[in-house]
Scaffold this motif. Structure first.
Motif, PDB file in Angstrom:
ATOM      1  N   THR A 198     -32.753  47.796   9.254  1.00 56.27           N
ATOM      2  CA  THR A 198     -32.124  48.627  10.282  1.00 56.27           C
ATOM      3  C   THR A 198     -32.617  48.281  11.678  1.00 56.27           C
ATOM      4  O   THR A 198     -31.976  48.655  12.655  1.00 56.27           O
ATOM      5  CB  THR A 198     -32.367  50.122  10.007  1.00 56.27           C
ATOM      6  OG1 THR A 198     -33.774  50.351   9.923  1.00 56.27           O
ATOM      7  CG2 THR A 198     -31.684  50.554   8.721  1.00 56.27           C
ATOM      8  N   ALA A 199     -33.758  47.603  11.770  1.00 55.37           N
ATOM      9  CA  ALA A 199     -34.279  47.206  13.083  1.00 55.37           C
ATOM     10  C   ALA A 199     -35.280  46.075  12.902  1.00 55.37           C
ATOM     11  O   ALA A 199     -35.935  45.983  11.857  1.00 55.37           O
ATOM     12  CB  ALA A 199     -34.949  48.383  13.776  1.00 55.37           C
ATOM     13  N   VAL A 200     -35.361  45.238  13.921  1.00 62.62           N
ATOM     14  CA  VAL A 200     -36.349  44.172  13.961  1.00 62.62           C
ATOM     15  C   VAL A 200     -37.059  44.283  15.305  1.00 62.62           C
ATOM     16  O   VAL A 200     -36.423  44.245  16.357  1.00 62.62           O
ATOM     17  CB  VAL A 200     -35.705  42.781  13.810  1.00 62.62           C
ATOM     18  CG1 VAL A 200     -36.750  41.680  13.926  1.00 62.62           C
ATOM     19  CG2 VAL A 200     -34.955  42.675  12.486  1.00 62.62           C
ATOM     20  N   HIS A 201     -38.366  44.465  15.250  1.00 60.98           N
ATOM     21  CA  HIS A 201     -39.182  44.599  16.451  1.00 60.98           C
ATOM     22  C   HIS A 201     -40.076  43.368  16.554  1.00 60.98           C
ATOM     23  O   HIS A 201     -40.644  42.934  15.555  1.00 60.98           O
ATOM     24  CB  HIS A 201     -40.055  45.857  16.371  1.00 60.98           C
ATOM     25  CG  HIS A 201     -39.303  47.082  15.981  1.00 60.98           C
ATOM     26  ND1 HIS A 201     -38.570  47.822  16.879  1.00 60.98           N
ATOM     27  CD2 HIS A 201     -39.146  47.686  14.775  1.00 60.98           C
ATOM     28  CE1 HIS A 201     -38.010  48.840  16.251  1.00 60.98           C
ATOM     29  NE2 HIS A 201     -38.346  48.779  14.969  1.00 60.98           N
ATOM     30  N   THR A 202     -40.199  42.816  17.747  1.00 54.72           N
ATOM     31  CA  THR A 202     -41.086  41.679  17.945  1.00 54.72           C
ATOM     32  C   THR A 202     -42.046  41.998  19.082  1.00 54.72           C
ATOM     33  O   THR A 202     -41.767  42.840  19.944  1.00 54.72           O
ATOM     34  CB  THR A 202     -40.307  40.397  18.283  1.00 54.72           C
ATOM     35  OG1 THR A 202     -39.522  40.617  19.447  1.00 54.72           O
ATOM     36  CG2 THR A 202     -39.410  39.985  17.126  1.00 54.72           C
TER      37      THR A 202
END
Length: 93
Positions: A74-78
């Motif tokens: 649902t989300a990709v954080h970097t």
């Protein structure tokens, strides 16, 4: 405590930091996570890619490994976390 001892649907959030078993096949651990995850719960997988620019490929790989267990990204954080960039992939049932 063994995974088999964990109650079904007991956790709203499951976090795994640098647990390679979730990032490469066969990723059978997703079956346990799915079983213990409460309805509406989240999974957060955190890792440091080996090379800059790997975040999308790693997220896509996790999506493919988690999909058979009815978990979706649902989300990709970097983040820029020296010495290498980091990634957090969020999944939900």
């Amino acid at each position: 405590m063994l995974a088999a001892d964990l109650p079904d649907g007991a956790f709203d959030l499951v976090v795994a930091v640098h647990v390679g078993a979730f990032w490469r096949p066969p990723a059978a651990e997703f079956a346990v996570v799915r079983r213990v995850l409460a309805p509406g719960g989240r999974v957060l997988l955190v890792d440091q890619p080996l090379q800059p620019g790997q975040a999308r490929a790693k997220a896509d790989r996790v999506a493919g490994l988690a999909a058979p267990h009815r978990l979706a990204v649902t989300a990709v954080h970097t983040g820029d976390t020296p010495p290498r960039p980091s990634i957090a992939v969020e999944l939900r049932a």
